[in-house]
Design a protein around this motif. Sequence first.
Motif: not given
Length: 508
Positions: A166-184
């Motif tokens: 993903v790309v944040d508001a400042a234009g910096a790229v990072r990699t995120v892992v997102a899961s269906r766990e409710h506390d994620d």
Amino acid sequence: MNGVPAEVAGREPVVVTAADARYGELVRGVNARYVGSPEAVYLVNSTTQVAEVVQAAVTRGKRLTVRSGGHCLEDFVFNPDVQVVLDLSEMNRVYFDAARGAFAVEPGATLIDVYELLDTAWGVAIPAGSFYSVGAGGHVAGGGFGFLSRMHGLAVDHLHAVEVVVVDAAGAVRTVVASREHDDPHRDLWWAHTGGGGGNFGVVTRYWFRSPGAVGQDPRSVLPRRPTDMLLSTVSLPWPEMTRQRFGRLLENFGAFHEKHKDPDSPYLAVTGGLVLTHRSGGPIRLDTQVDGGHPEADRLLEAYLAEILEGLGPVVRPRARRVPWLALVRQHARANSAQNDPTLRGDFKSALMRAGPPDHQINTFYRHLTRVDIDNPTITVSLAGFGGRINAVRPEATAFAHRDCSLALLWTVLWHDPADDGRYVDWNREFYGAVYAETGGVPVPNSVTDGCYINDPDADVADPRFNRSVTPWHELYYKDNYPGLRAAKARWDPRNVFRHRLSVQLP
Ligand SMILES: Cc1cc2nc3c(=O)[nH]c(=O)nc-3n(C[C@H](O)[C@H](O)[C@H](O)COP(=O)(O)OP(=O)(O)OC[C@H]3O[C@@H](n4cnc5c(N)ncnc54)[C@H](O)[C@@H]3O)c2cc1C
């Protein structure tokens, strides 16, 4: 394990520009109508490389799109505005990730890769689409349904986690892992990929699948078991014998059966029926049915189903049903589709989801257009696929795929070769589809009969007031009440709107 060959993994991205002989191959979709002219195509083989290419494009202010399997039904990936194409077709591994207790599927894996690998090594399956060369990258994000879906739900109903660049508001790229766990804390990004559609939030570099409620770490128990075999029936209904009355009876029967059996506790979950309405210049209308051969009453279910659908139609030739091993059937489907495998084919498509069978005025319109004599293209079809069953076991807001009370999924198709025919056939589909839904402004607005459209079969016309004359905006057709949630995810994960196309989720 399927694999990126050792000599490919870890290699620098392949950069293909217009001077390269491979360029023409890599700047077009499966639909020959969609051709881009980007400065370069980057064939990458790792998440790190994806992040580097995205970062460079954002820093240089270049318009970037992402290709996995190339099957987009619109010009979202390949169009004249695009400057950089990120091609993920080499990221196609499928393997069991013991650390997550889930199967990892990379976006460039085609559906046949996924079915073959999961089956051969573990005897399990994901209830995804039936067309072999569709890429997981776009397919899964949009929902994904096929012959196993009435029994097991959509592909996204088994999506455990997703890795996204993903790309944040400042234009910096990072990699995120997102899961269906409710506390994620990143759960909204997972949710956005359970029906939100590709090309909206970032670049998916990996999906993980594990069914909700799966127990233990044995790979063979975390996804549905593959069926042993399928009981297969094809009934042909030739046009010369198809009166208006007979046609009407067929559609009424088909619609009524699927409405009656759309609930998740239907005794007919093992039955998936498709009715392919051809134009009379093509072959016969086809009733194609698959029944899970492992069901103890498979033969009786098929018999009862066919009796109900064909009731009142008079004499119909019914070839004997055949039992086919499941993977052999999947493979046959892959190889048999000679029309769809032609790289010069151009096509136009429209979709509709139905809660009930088509009412009489829609049946009239189907008949009128399919018997028109001013057009003779044998590829014209409207296919009505049995939907619902376990798909409807999930609450509409639990995933981004909101259509959880439907009985049928409809797809309009027309194919042709000559670019000079583009206008003619695009107009044909517009006129036909617009006429079927004339009473609701030309589109299948959510009501007691229709329920909008399927984002994996996108159609930019529904955002055009010339063709959508209803008060229902395009996003309600695709997402219904889930659109605000998708916009919130867009604001959080793609605040610069880097990932966009003609029907992309808009920033709030
Ligand atoms: C012949 C044919 C048969 C089909 N059969 C079925 C079926 O049986 N069931 C069904 O549900 N659907 C079916 N579809 C629809 C299919 O699911 C969608 O077209 C799907 O989006 C294709 O994904 P792709 O990766 O092949 O396409 P692409 O053209 O590569 O991508 C489609 C969209 O997703 C985006 N995208 C692709 N990869 C990524 C990624 N890694 N991260 C973020 N965005 C990405 C693209 O930018 C684009 O907007 C079929 C389509 C065709 C053409």
